[in-house]
Design an enzyme around this catalytic site. Sequence first.
Site, PDB file in Angstrom:
ATOM      1  N   ASP A  98       0.868  -1.180   0.000  1.00 43.19           N
ATOM      2  CA  ASP A  98       0.000   0.000   0.000  1.00 43.19           C
ATOM      3  C   ASP A  98       0.909   1.235   0.000  1.00 43.19           C
ATOM      4  O   ASP A  98       1.696   1.421   0.923  1.00 43.19           O
ATOM      5  CB  ASP A  98      -0.815  -0.056   1.305  1.00 43.19           C
ATOM      6  CG  ASP A  98      -2.106   0.722   1.244  1.00 43.19           C
ATOM      7  OD1 ASP A  98      -2.141   1.745   0.556  1.00 43.19           O
ATOM      8  OD2 ASP A  98      -3.074   0.310   1.913  1.00 43.19           O
ATOM      9  N   ASP A 199      -2.942   4.620  -2.538  1.00 46.81           N
ATOM     10  CA  ASP A 199      -3.917   5.263  -1.667  1.00 46.81           C
ATOM     11  C   ASP A 199      -4.357   6.617  -2.227  1.00 46.81           C
ATOM     12  O   ASP A 199      -3.517   7.462  -2.565  1.00 46.81           O
ATOM     13  CB  ASP A 199      -3.254   5.459  -0.301  1.00 46.81           C
ATOM     14  CG  ASP A 199      -4.229   5.923   0.764  1.00 46.81           C
ATOM     15  OD1 ASP A 199      -5.196   5.190   1.031  1.00 46.81           O
ATOM     16  OD2 ASP A 199      -4.026   7.012   1.330  1.00 46.81           O
ATOM     17  N   GLU A 254      -6.873   3.387  -5.314  1.00 47.66           N
ATOM     18  CA  GLU A 254      -8.055   3.648  -4.508  1.00 47.66           C
ATOM     19  C   GLU A 254      -8.755   4.840  -5.144  1.00 47.66           C
ATOM     20  O   GLU A 254      -8.142   5.878  -5.364  1.00 47.66           O
ATOM     21  CB  GLU A 254      -7.650   3.947  -3.068  1.00 47.66           C
ATOM     22  CG  GLU A 254      -8.837   3.826  -2.136  1.00 47.66           C
ATOM     23  CD  GLU A 254      -8.738   4.693  -0.912  1.00 47.66           C
ATOM     24  OE1 GLU A 254      -9.480   4.434   0.033  1.00 47.66           O
ATOM     25  OE2 GLU A 254      -7.934   5.646  -0.906  1.00 47.66           O
ATOM     26  N   HIS A 325     -10.809  -1.847   5.717  1.00 46.48           N
ATOM     27  CA  HIS A 325     -10.452  -1.237   7.008  1.00 46.48           C
ATOM     28  C   HIS A 325     -11.077   0.143   7.204  1.00 46.48           C
ATOM     29  O   HIS A 325     -10.937   0.718   8.269  1.00 46.48           O
ATOM     30  CB  HIS A 325      -8.918  -1.139   7.086  1.00 46.48           C
ATOM     31  CG  HIS A 325      -8.369  -0.196   6.060  1.00 46.48           C
ATOM     32  ND1 HIS A 325      -8.445  -0.447   4.697  1.00 46.48           N
ATOM     33  CD2 HIS A 325      -7.798   1.014   6.177  1.00 46.48           C
ATOM     34  CE1 HIS A 325      -7.919   0.564   4.040  1.00 46.48           C
ATOM     35  NE2 HIS A 325      -7.514   1.465   4.910  1.00 46.48           N
ATOM     36  N   ASP A 326     -11.709   0.687   6.181  1.00 43.29           N
ATOM     37  CA  ASP A 326     -12.298   2.033   6.283  1.00 43.29           C
ATOM     38  C   ASP A 326     -13.806   2.004   6.492  1.00 43.29           C
ATOM     39  O   ASP A 326     -14.426   3.072   6.585  1.00 43.29           O
ATOM     40  CB  ASP A 326     -12.038   2.831   4.995  1.00 43.29           C
ATOM     41  CG  ASP A 326     -10.597   3.265   4.859  1.00 43.29           C
ATOM     42  OD1 ASP A 326      -9.912   3.378   5.888  1.00 43.29           O
ATOM     43  OD2 ASP A 326     -10.160   3.492   3.716  1.00 43.29           O
TER      44      ASP A 326
HETATM   45  O1  ISL Z   1     -13.882   6.533   3.992  1.00 39.43           O
HETATM   46  C1  ISL Z   1     -13.889   7.360   3.138  1.00 39.43           C
HETATM   47  C2  ISL Z   1     -14.725   8.569   3.189  1.00 39.43           C
HETATM   48  O2  ISL Z   1     -15.199   8.813   4.469  1.00 39.43           O
HETATM   49  C3  ISL Z   1     -13.047   7.178   2.046  1.00 39.43           C
HETATM   50  O3  ISL Z   1     -13.244   8.158   1.140  1.00 39.43           O
HETATM   51  C4  ISL Z   1     -11.587   7.116   2.512  1.00 39.43           C
HETATM   52  O4  ISL Z   1     -11.325   8.055   3.490  1.00 39.43           O
HETATM   53  C5  ISL Z   1     -10.720   7.445   1.382  1.00 39.43           C
HETATM   54  O5  ISL Z   1     -10.982   6.475   0.465  1.00 39.43           O
HETATM   55  C6  ISL Z   1      -9.269   7.410   1.718  1.00 39.43           C
HETATM   56  O6  ISL Z   1      -8.875   6.236   2.361  1.00 39.43           O
HETATM   57  C7  ISL Z   1      -7.510   5.948   2.373  1.00 39.43           C
HETATM   58  O7  ISL Z   1      -6.716   7.074   2.700  1.00 39.43           O
HETATM   59  C8  ISL Z   1      -6.872   7.594   4.009  1.00 39.43           C
HETATM   60  C9  ISL Z   1      -6.762   6.522   5.076  1.00 39.43           C
HETATM   61  O8  ISL Z   1      -7.173   7.041   6.300  1.00 39.43           O
HETATM   62  C10 ISL Z   1      -7.598   5.305   4.737  1.00 39.43           C
HETATM   63  O9  ISL Z   1      -7.412   4.313   5.693  1.00 39.43           O
HETATM   64  C11 ISL Z   1      -7.194   4.854   3.364  1.00 39.43           C
HETATM   65  O10 ISL Z   1      -7.807   3.666   2.960  1.00 39.43           O
HETATM   66  C12 ISL Z   1      -5.799   8.612   4.177  1.00 39.43           C
HETATM   67  O11 ISL Z   1      -4.559   8.057   3.863  1.00 39.43           O
END
Ligand code: ISL
Length: 544
Positions: A98, A199, A254, A325-326
């Site tokens: 990642d 990411d 992503e 995980h989000d």
């Molecule tokens: O959960 C979301 C919106 O509330 C998503 O848009 C998410 O925040 C976004 O896709 C980004 O996620 C990624 O980058 C973030 C990190 O916190 C997340 O864990 C990661 O998957 C910042 O690096």
Amino acid sequence: MPLPWWTHAVIYQIYPRSFKDGNGDGVGDLRGIIDKLDYIKSLGVDAVWLNPIYHSPGVDGGYDISDYRAIDPLFGTMEDFDEMLQGLHQRGIRLIMDIVVNHTSDQHPWFVESRKSKDNPYRHYYFWRKGRDSGPPNNWLSFFGGSAWQFDPITGEYYLHLFSKEQPDVNWENPAVRNEFKELMIFWLNKGVDGLRLDVITAISKRKDFPDSDTSDFNKTIERYYANGPRLSEFIAELREQVWNKYGCLTVGEGPGITPDNVMEYLQPGRGLDMIFHFGHMFLDQGKAGRFDPVPWTLPEFKRIFLSWDKALVQGWGSIFLGNHDFARMVSRWGNDKTYRTESAKLLLTLLLTLRGTPFIYQGDEIGMTNFILKSINEAVDVESRNAWAQARIDGKNEAVFLKHINYSGRDNARTPVQWDDSDYAGFSSAKPWMPINPNKAYVNIKSEEVNADSILNYFRSLVHLRKTMPVLITGNFELVNVNDYHLFTYYRFTDEQRLFVALNFSEETLPFNLSEGNRLIGNYPLKSDLSMLRPWEAVVIQL
Ligand code: ISL
């Protein structure tokens, strides 16, 4: 030409903090993954996507990186990493790293330098702007609440941070920045990693003049102002030509803000990414204020999202995920995590493994792990929840209502340790874990799933096997039927040679349904003689 490996792969996502603790400090780590390599192999998966393990102050679970070439001591050493990679490869499993490309940690040496003075050589590695009317340069809001700009007294300017203030956005307009990222990708690719998950790559090209955004709908703001910037395809193409092509690695971006209409701009063969994660269904139950503004979702809308993305990706390749995980646990969000936890978890796995596109399964979903319920907002660990609550308090929001929202859609829900057994710390660690264990470890755990032939875990393994033995599940077209039905998700997968029918009952009702045709390949209920109905949360895959 043979299809690339990832088109017929099933990919397992590991959130290392919560997977398995190998050194007894209560936090999951690389030695823990090494201990469980045979388990990962036993799932039948082809690759692992590993969330960040780099040196990080850990403000955002490792998505705030201070050294991209070092392993955080919390997770182990570079020797541990090499051993893990070798162990995966020996088992025929690939590794996807990642890479956080939109921002670094504010502790990264680039930012430490950048904030020192306006003429520092690293100043333009980030976005620094003067304030406007004694406030931030524009009205952008951070994903994690509050303004996306932070005032820095050292030079009297603001820097941009789409995420927490400890995660300043890097400036991809600067060729030196682009070269830094190319080199760090090469560092990992030279180590033998097989793919990169990038990411929030959709936000790396910023609009030059930083126009004020329309703040009435946060997910639209992402699409129109933060993502899809003017040079996004160009930056991706540069990485493709100068780095990825040389290694033949998988790239999965992503993609918050990507739409079915523009996705192919970023997946152009030879110029683009191989796949993206789209957020259609992930934003479906979010209201205009985003994550902590839940709204009801309906099955027809849910199905239409998969349909429109399938169509959009006919010339490309999709990825399928129902949680990560989000987001909330798959079974708590789309299924019924109480009475029909087992049935609905199996149904969702059936969906995941029979749609067109590469399935990504998040750790713990193979045993139907459920949302962890916080009793108080003070128990929230995640920066997104904590910041959002700080803002909600200022806005005078009700605590009980906010707690309900956090328990529905907060990221802590899905970040509790994997439940390996029913012991005090669920076999995750010998010490008190960094996050609480879900009390349902008593009956939701890998040990008990292993010995039960009918378990969710063994059903998942059978689905992976089915996908591997039925090419139609990889290449077959997707045809949705009964789009407007509120309970049934039914579709065909077909090629000239083969035709499968998948019937999923997304409800607690028993529904009349003719199942008498064809040969049942798999299902989440025991085979029955009455083929005229679908039972609650029943899933069947039939070969016609
Ligand atoms: O959960 C979301 C919106 O509330 C998503 O848009 C998410 O925040 C976004 O896709 C980004 O996620 C990624 O980058 C973030 C990190 O916190 C997340 O864990 C990661 O998957 C910042 O690096």
